[in-house]
Design a protein around this motif. Structure first.
Motif, PDB file in Angstrom:
ATOM      1  N   PRO A   1      -5.302  11.484  -9.514  1.00 39.75           N
ATOM      2  CA  PRO A   1      -4.264  11.745 -10.526  1.00 39.75           C
ATOM      3  C   PRO A   1      -4.317  13.174 -11.063  1.00 39.75           C
TER       4      PRO A   1
ATOM      5  N   GLU B   1     -12.760   1.083  -9.737  1.00 39.06           N
ATOM      6  CA  GLU B   1     -11.986   1.363 -10.941  1.00 39.06           C
ATOM      7  C   GLU B   1     -12.180   0.269 -11.985  1.00 39.06           C
TER       8      GLU B   1
ATOM      9  N   SER C   1      -2.035   7.456  -1.623  1.00 38.59           N
ATOM     10  CA  SER C   1      -2.595   7.646  -2.965  1.00 38.59           C
ATOM     11  C   SER C   1      -3.541   8.844  -2.979  1.00 38.59           C
ATOM     12  N   TYR C   2      -3.382   9.660  -3.990  1.00 38.46           N
ATOM     13  CA  TYR C   2      -4.268  10.799  -4.205  1.00 38.46           C
ATOM     14  C   TYR C   2      -4.799  10.740  -5.631  1.00 38.46           C
TER      15      TYR C   2
ATOM     16  N   HIS D   1      -5.584   7.849   2.895  1.00 39.20           N
ATOM     17  CA  HIS D   1      -5.057   7.745   1.530  1.00 39.20           C
ATOM     18  C   HIS D   1      -4.058   6.600   1.422  1.00 39.20           C
ATOM     19  N   ASN D   2      -3.944   5.827   2.500  1.00 41.63           N
ATOM     20  CA  ASN D   2      -2.982   4.723   2.518  1.00 41.63           C
ATOM     21  C   ASN D   2      -3.698   3.415   2.182  1.00 41.63           C
ATOM     22  N   TYR D   3      -3.679   3.055   0.909  1.00 41.04           N
ATOM     23  CA  TYR D   3      -4.320   1.825   0.468  1.00 41.04           C
ATOM     24  C   TYR D   3      -3.642   1.355  -0.815  1.00 41.04           C
ATOM     25  N   LYS D   4      -3.937   0.120  -1.165  1.00 36.37           N
ATOM     26  CA  LYS D   4      -3.356  -0.449  -2.379  1.00 36.37           C
ATOM     27  C   LYS D   4      -4.222  -0.117  -3.590  1.00 36.37           C
ATOM     28  N   LYS D   5      -5.520  -0.373  -3.459  1.00 36.63           N
ATOM     29  CA  LYS D   5      -6.517  -0.015  -4.465  1.00 36.63           C
ATOM     30  C   LYS D   5      -7.735   0.524  -3.719  1.00 36.63           C
TER      31      LYS D   5
ATOM     32  N   SER E   1       0.845  -1.197   0.000  1.00 36.72           N
ATOM     33  CA  SER E   1       0.000   0.000   0.000  1.00 36.72           C
ATOM     34  C   SER E   1       0.877   1.242   0.000  1.00 36.72           C
ATOM     35  N   LYS E   2       0.340   2.316  -0.543  1.00 36.73           N
ATOM     36  CA  LYS E   2       1.074   3.580  -0.540  1.00 36.73           C
ATOM     37  C   LYS E   2       0.085   4.734  -0.460  1.00 36.73           C
TER      38      LYS E   2
ATOM     39  N   GLU F   1     -11.873  12.287  -4.124  1.00 35.34           N
ATOM     40  CA  GLU F   1     -10.880  11.218  -4.154  1.00 35.34           C
ATOM     41  C   GLU F   1     -11.430  10.059  -3.346  1.00 35.34           C
TER      42      GLU F   1
END
Length: 813
Positions: free
Chosen positions: A33, A154, A30-31, A387-391, A27-28, A333
């Motif tokens: 795009p 997504e 994420s915001y 905002h810390n997730y993989k997907k 995980s990272k 987001e």
């Protein structure tokens, strides 16, 4: 979107991390795009080749440059065959397509606000996600032929090229060409239907006028019956498989009342030209709020016997509420997705309050509280906004749905109902048609009510957890003072929640309320009274999201049981009184049960009586089983009787399992009698396995008990009902039971391995979860293959990852 089907056990949705951490490995932060273009309009022209499971597509996208020099258009596009990319005039445009990214280079750079249209022609064959082709086979010969789409979070990129982010709102059109005997539903108004008799095709042209996000675009095609309704001039339609018209009326029939209530309560009229609901087979979720055209699982279409003990009002109201919260106002987001899902979840309960009354509402919120606390306590804790997730799919859990709804209820409690609705109206009216983030809600609360809730949001929404109190009450006769010590368990080390809490003392002269701000690890309060209060109630309205362990005299618990107006306070008092198995406790609980007018509290009191496990408790419940008319209450009586293995209790449960008019009471009786592990119980379970019921409710309960007595008969039954061709509910129940036994029964382990390739997506995920629960290292090879297979949708890969982490938790450290 609604993951949770309330009538089923065993089916798995969301995720459950074995390590106690929410974020998956990899995980990272994420915001959303970056963008060079803002999508203005999407025209989709799709032709369905149903036998070939093929979509022939042409997507014309009109975009506006956000800045000078914009030249490269980026689309998300997964697993497609790109045939051509051209301008609107037909001029070929250079492009590259790799790693699910379509990059189109314009011939000349644009200036800010310039518009351009590009046309992508493409084809998809048997897509892995986004578009689902449903058809009968030899195992399910009556299954309808249908095609439906699903885009959240997504997955729209799997069926049309788009900038697949929730903030990129655009108007849309759909021209769907389908077999002539099919109907096709999409967003917005139906503009035109044309027929090509030579090709035996029909084309349906739909147009969505208010901009919406890509994940909300929909297409459903098949043979459907249409039922028409309306509210205040707005067409409301229901679609179902022919022959199920009565069922769809039962399931969706309150929709006009819901539209009216939400429109009036929010103060913003339903904004779209129509509202349709279409029930489809094998849907991957409970429901999905596609703008103006919600897709629902056909598993909520109930027969006469199931209704009204089971209704689909929770699902219908949830998806309808999304038309405001999620569709009209959409999270900017995915980290702010609670603005979609928590609102829809709370609005389910708000309609319950409007429709069925305050006690029903309070009990529903209690159930949401239990669901959230289970995830928080037994799986992981996280902040609602993260905002810390993989997907983005990882976010759709009990924190996003239930905790967020409880936070909204806490806001309503602190503001008061009138001010709460004023804030909601301001929030929706101000942000009509926009993409929103949490600060927009905070600002609306402050601008409309004058109340600054930033600290509250920092605690409950941007921070993890909830207040966890231990409350001790005692009376000092000498000083005539009621003393109270409140201990708060810090969150994240030293941080404590700061909240005003009402302390209510019930006296001979009435209720005496004191509001105290509890913001430290420990507080001591004392209040003078002429004589000791007869009861003390901490947060008497249960308005604050919290956990609290209350220590007060037995006499006060008795008073709460007998007189507290809040149903959750009464059932909680029953549980406390039942901790001491005395004749007095039984008398108090028995009287309370007979007096109780609300079914939810009565059900829970019956369970508490059963927990006494005394002869007197058994006799009372046996009589209550005969006398109780409300089937929801009878479920509690049956559950209470499950604590007894005596012949008379087993006999009563056996009769209930075989003769009760309610599917759900009979199911509960099967689970209860199975605990006795008697010969009679085995006979009842065996007969229940052959009994037909709505959604296999009874059979699934019988199947679930077989893991408790894993003899040859049980093994054969579990293998039989797990097979493709059985009802999904029974299959899921069998698979979950097999997971509990897989370590000791090699045949189950091999069956579960095979079921990870099952055609039914939800059953496949259940089998994967069962392997994880079995914690058998032999499953790692299969699970790792699934996890690494890029030709599988993310939800399937994620299910395999969850299972692997249960087998080897250290991988998440």
């Amino acid at each position: 979107m609604n993951y949770h089907e309330r009538f089923e056990s065993g089916l798995t949705c969301g995720h459950s991390m074995a390590s106690g951490k929410f974020a998956r490995p990899g995980s990272k932060i994420s915001y959303g795009p970056d963008q060079e273009f803002d999508t203005q309009h999407i025209l989709l022209e799709l032709e369905l080749d149903v036998p070939g499971k093929t979509v022939h597509g042409k997507c014309t996208t009109t975009l506006k440059a956000i800045h000078d020099g914009a030249r490269e258009i980026r689309f998300d596009a997964a697993k497609m065959k790109i045939i051509s990319v051209t301008s609107a005039s037909g001029e070929k445009l250079p492009y590259t397509y790799k790693e699910e990214r379509l990059l189109i280079k314009l011939k000349t750079a644009l200036q800010e606000h310039d518009t351009v249209s590009v046309v992508v022609t493409y084809r998809m064959v048997d897509p892995i996600a986004g578009v689902y082709f449903i058809e009968p086979d030899k195992h399910y010969p009556t299954k309808p032929v249908q095609v439906w789409t699903h885009g959240e979070a997504e997955e729209s990129r799997y069926w049309f090229p788009c900038f697949d982010a929730p903030n990129d709102k655009a108007t849309t059109e759909m021209i769907a060409t389908v077999p002539a005997d099919f109907f096709a539903l999409s967003n917005g108004a139906l503009i035109h239907v044309s027929e090509d008799k030579k090709r035996n095709k029909k084309s349906y042209h739909w147009k969505q006028a208010i901009p919406h996000s890509p994940y909300l675009v929909t297409l459903v095609a098949g043979k459907f019956s249409e039922l028409k309704d309306e509210w205040d001039g707005i067409p409301i339609t229901y679609y179902c498989e022919p022959g199920r018209e009565d069922q769809v009326k039962r399931a969706f029939g309150k929709t006009p009342r819901m539209v009216k209530f939400f429109s009036e309560a929010i103060g913003v009229r339903y904004p779209y030209e129509k509202y349709a609901q279409i029930a489809v087979a094998d849907f991957v979720m409970g429901g999905m709020e596609h703008t103006t055209a919600t897709t629902q699982t056909d598993r909520v279409l109930m027969d006469k016997k199931a209704f009204p003990e089971f209704t689909a009002d929770w699902l219908v109201s949830h998806e309808l509420a999304h038309q405001w919260f999620g569709d009209l106002l959409t999270c900017k987001e995915w980290g702010h997705a609670w603005l979609n899902e928590s609102f829809a979840t709370y609005f389910e309960a708000l309609f319950t309050e409007h429709d069925l009354g305050r006690e029903e509402f309070l009990y529903e919120m209690h159930e949401k509280h239990q669901q959230y606390i289970d995830e928080d306590k037994n799986h992981y804790r996280r902040s609602i906004v993260t905002h810390n997730y993989k997907k983005p799919d990882d976010l759709f859990d009990r924190h996003l749905y239930e905790k967020g709804s409880l936070v909204l209820h806490t806001i309503r409690h602190l503001l008061g109902t009138d001010m709460f609705w004023k804030a909601i109206h301001h929030y929706v009216e101000t942000n009509f048609g926009k993409a929103v983030e949490t600060t927009d809600l905070i600002n609306s609360i402050q601008l409309s009510t004058g109340r600054n809730f930033r600290k509250f949001f920092d605690q409950y929404v941007y921070g993890p957890g909830h207040p966890d109190y231990t409350v001790h009450y005692w009376w000092d006769e000498k000083s005539k003072q009621a003393h109270m010590r409140v201990i708060q368990k810090p969150v994240n080390g030293n941080s404590c929640f700061s909240l005003p809490v009402v302390l209510r003392f019930v006296t001979a002269d009435g209720n005496k309320d004191h509001t105290e701000t509890i913001d430290e690890k420990e507080h001591t309060f004392k209040y003078k009274f002429a004589s000791e209060p007869v009861d003390f109630r901490f947060d008497p309205d249960w308005g604050i999201l919290k956990t609290a362990e209350i220590s007060k005299p037995y006499s006060m618990w008795r008073k709460s049981l007998e007189t507290d107006p809040h149903p959750v306070a009464r059932l909680s008092a029953a549980k406390e009184i039942a901790k001491v198995a005395t004749d007095e406790s039984l008398n108090l609980l028995s009287r309370a049960f007979l007096k109780e007018k609300f079914w939810g509290a009565a059900k829970e009191i019956a369970v508490s009586i059963g927990s006494l496990q005394t002869e007197g408790a058994k006799k009372f419940l046996l009589q209550a089983l005969k006398d109780t008319k409300n089937p929801k209450v009878r479920r509690g009586v049956v559950e209470g009787l499950g604590n007894f293995k005596d012949a008379d209790a087993v006999s009563a449960l056996a009769q209930t399992a075989e003769r009760d008019a309610s599917y759900f009471v009979a199911s509960e009786a099967i689970r209860a009698i199975a605990k006795s592990k008697s010969v009679r119980a085995a006979q009842i379970v065996t007969r229940a396995l052959a009994k037909e019921s709505w959604n296999d409710t009874i059979r699934a309960s019988a199947v679930s008990t077989l893991s408790g007595t894993p003899d040859k008969r049980a093994i054969l039954a579990l293998r039989r009902f797990s097979k493709y061709g059985q009802n999904l509910t029974a299959r899921a129940s069998a698979v979950a039971a097999m997971g509990r036994l897989a370590k000791n029964f090699p045949e189950f382990f091999q069956d579960l391995i095979s079921l990870t390739q099952d055609k039914q997506v939800r059953l496949k995920h259940t089998a994967i979860a069962a392997l994880g629960n079995a914690k058998d290292p032999r499953a790692k090879e299969t699970l790792e293959k699934i996890f690494k297979d890029k030709n599988l949708p993310y939800r399937t890969q994620a299910a395999a990852e969850d299972a692997l982490l249960k087998i080897s938790p250290s991988k998440n450290n």
